[in-house]
Design an enzyme around this catalytic site. Sequence first.
Site, PDB file in Angstrom:
ATOM      1  N   ILE A 122       0.834  -1.210   0.000  1.00 14.37           N
ATOM      2  CA  ILE A 122       0.000   0.000   0.000  1.00 14.37           C
ATOM      3  C   ILE A 122       0.865   1.255   0.000  1.00 14.37           C
ATOM      4  CG2 ILE A 122      -1.927  -1.131   1.143  1.00 14.37           C
ATOM      5  CD1 ILE A 122      -1.002   0.214   3.764  1.00 14.37           C
ATOM      6  N   ALA A 125       8.445   3.210  -0.277  1.00 14.54           N
ATOM      7  CA  ALA A 125       9.374   4.315   0.008  1.00 14.54           C
ATOM      8  C   ALA A 125      10.792   3.863  -0.319  1.00 14.54           C
ATOM      9  CB  ALA A 125       9.254   4.738   1.470  1.00 14.54           C
ATOM     10  N   SER A 126      11.738   4.769  -0.140  1.00 15.95           N
ATOM     11  CA  SER A 126      13.112   4.479  -0.533  1.00 15.95           C
ATOM     12  C   SER A 126      13.764   3.435   0.359  1.00 15.95           C
ATOM     13  CB  SER A 126      13.943   5.768  -0.511  1.00 15.95           C
ATOM     14  OG  SER A 126      13.868   6.382   0.759  1.00 15.95           O
ATOM     15  N   LEU A 127      13.379   3.399   1.638  1.00 18.09           N
ATOM     16  CA  LEU A 127      14.018   2.468   2.570  1.00 18.09           C
ATOM     17  C   LEU A 127      13.127   1.296   2.940  1.00 18.09           C
ATOM     18  CD1 LEU A 127      15.796   4.948   5.030  1.00 18.09           C
ATOM     19  CD2 LEU A 127      16.712   3.873   2.976  1.00 18.09           C
ATOM     20  N   GLY A 128      11.826   1.397   2.717  1.00 19.20           N
ATOM     21  CA  GLY A 128      10.927   0.317   3.102  1.00 19.20           C
ATOM     22  C   GLY A 128       9.618   0.393   2.363  1.00 19.20           C
ATOM     23  N   GLN A 129       8.788  -0.611   2.569  1.00 17.08           N
ATOM     24  CA  GLN A 129       7.472  -0.655   1.945  1.00 17.08           C
ATOM     25  C   GLN A 129       6.491  -1.305   2.911  1.00 17.08           C
ATOM     26  OE1 GLN A 129       9.597  -2.423  -1.247  1.00 17.08           O
ATOM     27  NE2 GLN A 129       8.428  -4.335  -1.109  1.00 17.08           N
ATOM     28  N   VAL A 130       5.200  -0.964   2.745  1.00 18.22           N
ATOM     29  CA  VAL A 130       4.192  -1.364   3.726  1.00 18.22           C
ATOM     30  C   VAL A 130       3.128  -2.238   3.069  1.00 18.22           C
ATOM     31  CG1 VAL A 130       2.491  -0.549   5.404  1.00 18.22           C
ATOM     32  CG2 VAL A 130       4.588   0.777   5.009  1.00 18.22           C
ATOM     33  N   LYS A 143       5.544  -3.229   7.872  1.00 17.53           N
ATOM     34  CA  LYS A 143       6.568  -2.425   7.214  1.00 17.53           C
ATOM     35  C   LYS A 143       7.826  -3.280   7.047  1.00 17.53           C
ATOM     36  CE  LYS A 143       8.912   2.064   7.688  1.00 17.53           C
ATOM     37  NZ  LYS A 143       9.036   3.274   8.546  1.00 17.53           N
ATOM     38  N   ASP A 277       9.029  13.567  11.247  1.00 16.87           N
ATOM     39  CA  ASP A 277       8.763  13.597   9.804  1.00 16.87           C
ATOM     40  C   ASP A 277       7.280  13.855   9.550  1.00 16.87           C
ATOM     41  OD1 ASP A 277       9.406  13.448   7.148  1.00 16.87           O
ATOM     42  OD2 ASP A 277       9.343  11.257   7.036  1.00 16.87           O
TER      43      ASP A 277
END
Length: 555
Positions: A122, A125-130, A143, A277
Site C-alpha cells: 500500500i 518508500a526508498s528504505l521500506g514498503q508497507v 513495514k 517527519d
Amino acid sequence: MMFRAYRRFFVVAWQFLPLFFAFARDRHRFLLFGEGRRVSSEQHRERARTLRSSFLTLGPTFIKLGQLLSTRPDILPPEYIDELTQLQDRVPPAPWPEARDVIESELGPIEEAYDNFDTESISGASLGQVYVAEFDDETVAVKVRRPGIGPLVRTDLRVIKFSVPLLVPFVDEAQAFSLETLADEFARVIRQEMDYEREAAMLREIRGDLDNENVQVPVVVDERSTGRVLTMEYVSGTKITEIDDVDALDVDRTQLAETLERAYFEMIIVHGVFHADPHPGNLAVKPDGTLVLYDFGMSGRVDPFVQDRIVDFYIAIANRDTDAILDALIEMGTLSPEADREVMADVMELAIADARGEEIEQYRVQQIINQIEDTVYEFPLRLPPDLALVLRVATVVEGVCVTLDPEFDFIAVATEFLREEGYLEATAREFVREQLDEFERATRSTLRVPPKLESALDRVERDNLVVQSELNDPNGVLDTLAKRLVLGMGLSVSVLSTVALYIAAELLGALFMIVLSLGIAAVLYHSFRKRRGIRARPQFTRQSMRQREDERIED
C-alpha cells in the site's frame, strides 16, 4: 566493498560536478582566485531543480540526503530549500518475492507468521514498503525494509564521507562546519531509520507519552516485529492536506490544526521525544476527527537544556520581545553572537507578524530587505544537529496548519499551550525574583562605590594613577591594515629591485622580480576588493511562500 565505493563515487561525481563548479565559481570566478559572481534567484532556482533531479537519479540514500538538506538553511539558499522540500521518497516497491525473503528470514514462513497477507504493497518508500495483513483476527500494517538497501546505503555513506573533505576548501568556513556536521548527522539518521527495532521503541514511547485523546499513534505488535520487519496496528484515515476530503468528514479544520500543533508542542517541550517527519503523507484524519501519526522512522530527542531554550524562545515570541528572542537563539547556538542585532531584530519582527497571519505591508518588507542588502555580513544563523530536526518539524507543521486554515495563528496557540503548562507563570515569578536580586546587587554596589571612588581620587591627586586600555578588534581591521602595509612595503621594495636589476642588465633577475611584483600587487588589490560573507534576503513570509508556490504551479 572498496571497489564498489570507488565506482559509486565516480557515478555521484558525474551527477554533481557541473553544480560543484558553478558554486565554486560563484565564490571565486577562476575557482581559486578572482571576484565572486552575483547569482540571480532564477539561476538558483534552475540549479535547485537540477540538484533535486540528481538526488532522484542517485536513489534512496541521496533522496534522504536531499530531504535532510531541506532542513538546513544554514547550508543552502532558500530556492534550494523550496525545491528539496518537494522530494518525496515514493518509489515503486521491490518485487514481492524479494520482500517475502526478508519477512521469512526474520519471522519464518509467512503462512505461519500471519493469518492472511496481501502481497500488494500500500506504500513504497526508498528504505521500506508497507503491506496489509491479518494477525490474531486484527488488521495490521507490516513495514518491510527494502531488500538489498543495507549494502547500498553503506556504500553511499562511504562516498559522502570521502566527498566532504573535497568540498570544504571551496565553501565558507561556516558552511564547511555545517557540511561536516551534516555528514555525521546524516549517517546517524539514516542508520536509525533503517533500524525497525528503534522505530518500534519510539512508537511505544511517544504513544505512552501523548496525553491527547484527539491524537492516535498505532500500537506495535511486538510478536511480529524485528530489526527489518515492523508490524503495527492498521489505522486508516484521510490525508490531512486533502482539504475536500477532510471537509467531507465535517471536521473543524481550525480545531484540527490546533490539535496538530499542540501534539508537537507536547512531544518537543514536555517529553523531549518527537515524531520528526510530519509531512502530509504521514498525517491523516479519521472520520471522527482524530489525528493519526504514521511512520516514526525519523524521530528525535531534545536535550533538556535545548527544551528550556525553546520555551524561552516561544515566550519571547509571545511577548514580542525581540531582544529575548535573539538571546534565546544565541544560547541555543543557532545565532552568532556577532550578528547585527538591529538587523536581526527587524527580521524577527517581520517573522512574528507573518507567523501570526498578519498582513505585512510590502514597503516594510522591502525596507528590511534594503537594510540587509546594505549590510555585508556573514550569514548569522547556524543549525546545531540536534536543532535541525526541530526546525524542520516546526516549519512543516506550521505549513500544514496554514493549509488547513490560511488564517491560523501559530503563535497564539503556542502561547496558550505554554500558559496551560504553567511556563508563562513560572517565567513571571522568575522575572520578579531576578529583579529583586538585581535590586539587592545594586544596593550593595551603592554602598561599596563611595570608598572606592575616594581611593581612586587620592591616587589621582598623588599622580599615581595608571590607565590601561585594551583595543577590541573583532573584525580584524588592524590585522588587515597591517597586512596591507607589509604588502605595500614589499611591493615598493620589489619594484625598486626590478629597476635596479634592469639597470644592471640582470634581465633574468629583473624578470623574476617583475613576476614577484605582479603577484604582490594582485594580492594587495584582492585585499581591497575582497568582500566576505553573503547577502541575505528574508524569504520566509507566507506571502513569499504563496508567491513561490504560484511560480511553481506556473512552471
